[in-house]
Design a protein around this motif. Sequence first.
Motif, PDB file in Angstrom:
ATOM      1  N   ASP A  39       0.835  -1.212   0.000  1.00 16.71           N
ATOM      2  CA  ASP A  39       0.000   0.000   0.000  1.00 16.71           C
ATOM      3  C   ASP A  39       0.865   1.256   0.000  1.00 16.71           C
ATOM      4  OD1 ASP A  39      -2.371  -1.400  -0.026  1.00 16.71           O
ATOM      5  OD2 ASP A  39      -2.729  -1.226   2.132  1.00 16.71           O
ATOM      6  N   GLU A  40       1.903   1.268   0.824  1.00 18.79           N
ATOM      7  CA  GLU A  40       2.780   2.439   0.892  1.00 18.79           C
ATOM      8  C   GLU A  40       3.558   2.615  -0.410  1.00 18.79           C
ATOM      9  OE1 GLU A  40       6.360   4.315   3.631  1.00 18.79           O
ATOM     10  OE2 GLU A  40       5.180   2.644   4.408  1.00 18.79           O
ATOM     11  N   PHE A  41       4.003   1.517  -0.997  1.00 17.63           N
ATOM     12  CA  PHE A  41       4.724   1.583  -2.266  1.00 17.63           C
ATOM     13  C   PHE A  41       3.856   2.228  -3.337  1.00 17.63           C
ATOM     14  CE2 PHE A  41       5.766  -0.300  -6.398  1.00 17.63           C
ATOM     15  CZ  PHE A  41       7.079   0.119  -6.528  1.00 17.63           C
ATOM     16  N   PHE A  42       2.602   1.782  -3.448  1.00 17.76           N
ATOM     17  CA  PHE A  42       1.706   2.362  -4.452  1.00 17.76           C
ATOM     18  C   PHE A  42       1.375   3.821  -4.148  1.00 17.76           C
ATOM     19  CE2 PHE A  42       0.287  -2.111  -5.561  1.00 17.76           C
ATOM     20  CZ  PHE A  42       0.933  -2.101  -6.784  1.00 17.76           C
ATOM     21  N   LYS A  64      14.503  -2.045  -8.280  1.00 18.72           N
ATOM     22  CA  LYS A  64      14.977  -0.676  -8.512  1.00 18.72           C
ATOM     23  C   LYS A  64      14.259   0.352  -7.640  1.00 18.72           C
ATOM     24  CE  LYS A  64      17.611  -1.800 -12.063  1.00 18.72           C
ATOM     25  NZ  LYS A  64      18.797  -2.471 -11.706  1.00 18.72           N
ATOM     26  N   ASP A  65      12.954   0.245  -7.551  1.00 14.64           N
ATOM     27  CA  ASP A  65      12.166   1.272  -6.848  1.00 14.64           C
ATOM     28  C   ASP A  65      11.809   0.885  -5.411  1.00 14.64           C
ATOM     29  OD1 ASP A  65      12.248   2.623  -9.255  1.00 14.64           O
ATOM     30  OD2 ASP A  65      10.275   1.945  -9.890  1.00 14.64           O
ATOM     31  N   GLY A  66      11.326  -0.324  -5.234  1.00 11.46           N
ATOM     32  CA  GLY A  66      10.890  -0.750  -3.904  1.00 11.46           C
ATOM     33  C   GLY A  66      12.023  -0.826  -2.900  1.00 11.46           C
ATOM     34  N   PHE A  67      13.134  -1.452  -3.295  1.00 11.09           N
ATOM     35  CA  PHE A  67      14.266  -1.550  -2.381  1.00 11.09           C
ATOM     36  C   PHE A  67      14.828  -0.173  -2.055  1.00 11.09           C
ATOM     37  CE2 PHE A  67      13.805  -5.897  -3.046  1.00 11.09           C
ATOM     38  CZ  PHE A  67      14.701  -6.638  -2.306  1.00 11.09           C
ATOM     39  N   LYS A  68      14.878   0.713  -3.056  1.00  5.74           N
ATOM     40  CA  LYS A  68      15.378   2.071  -2.812  1.00  5.74           C
ATOM     41  C   LYS A  68      14.454   2.810  -1.848  1.00  5.74           C
ATOM     42  CE  LYS A  68      17.275   6.104  -4.941  1.00  5.74           C
ATOM     43  NZ  LYS A  68      18.692   6.080  -4.698  1.00  5.74           N
ATOM     44  N   PHE A  70      12.402   1.620   0.488  1.00  7.46           N
ATOM     45  CA  PHE A  70      12.328   1.111   1.856  1.00  7.46           C
ATOM     46  C   PHE A  70      13.683   0.821   2.493  1.00  7.46           C
ATOM     47  CE2 PHE A  70       8.189   0.042   0.030  1.00  7.46           C
ATOM     48  CZ  PHE A  70       7.382   0.702   0.932  1.00  7.46           C
ATOM     49  N   LEU A  71      14.700   0.525   1.673  1.00  7.27           N
ATOM     50  CA  LEU A  71      16.000   0.160   2.225  1.00  7.27           C
ATOM     51  C   LEU A  71      17.122   1.110   1.828  1.00  7.27           C
ATOM     52  CD1 LEU A  71      15.805  -3.694   1.588  1.00  7.27           C
ATOM     53  CD2 LEU A  71      15.310  -2.464   3.715  1.00  7.27           C
ATOM     54  N   GLY A  72      16.846   2.002   0.878  1.00  8.10           N
ATOM     55  CA  GLY A  72      17.856   2.957   0.441  1.00  8.10           C
ATOM     56  C   GLY A  72      18.910   2.371  -0.483  1.00  8.10           C
TER      57      GLY A  72
END
Length: 83
Positions: A39-42, A64-68, A70-72
């Motif tokens: 939900d937060e990603f979207f 590429k996007d999700g890991f960046k 939430f994890l940087g």
Amino acid sequence: MTYGAFISKLIKDNQHRPIEEVNEKLDKMGYNIGTRIIDEFFAKSPPNRGLCSSFRETVEVIAKDGFKMFLGVTCDVNPIPHA
């Protein structure tokens, strides 16, 4: 509290219960955490992002996007060689 410490505490707090019951709690918690992350990603993704058309594209977006987000960090996706 780290995830590992949390799991350890959950197991210690429920040591007299059947392991299946503890696993059921962990499964439910993991599902709920995953749902909130999605939900937060979207919510934070650009509004013009379309749906992924393949599993590979989905993996690329997460790497590429999700890991960046939430994890940087970003990741490279490599194909798994067939056995």
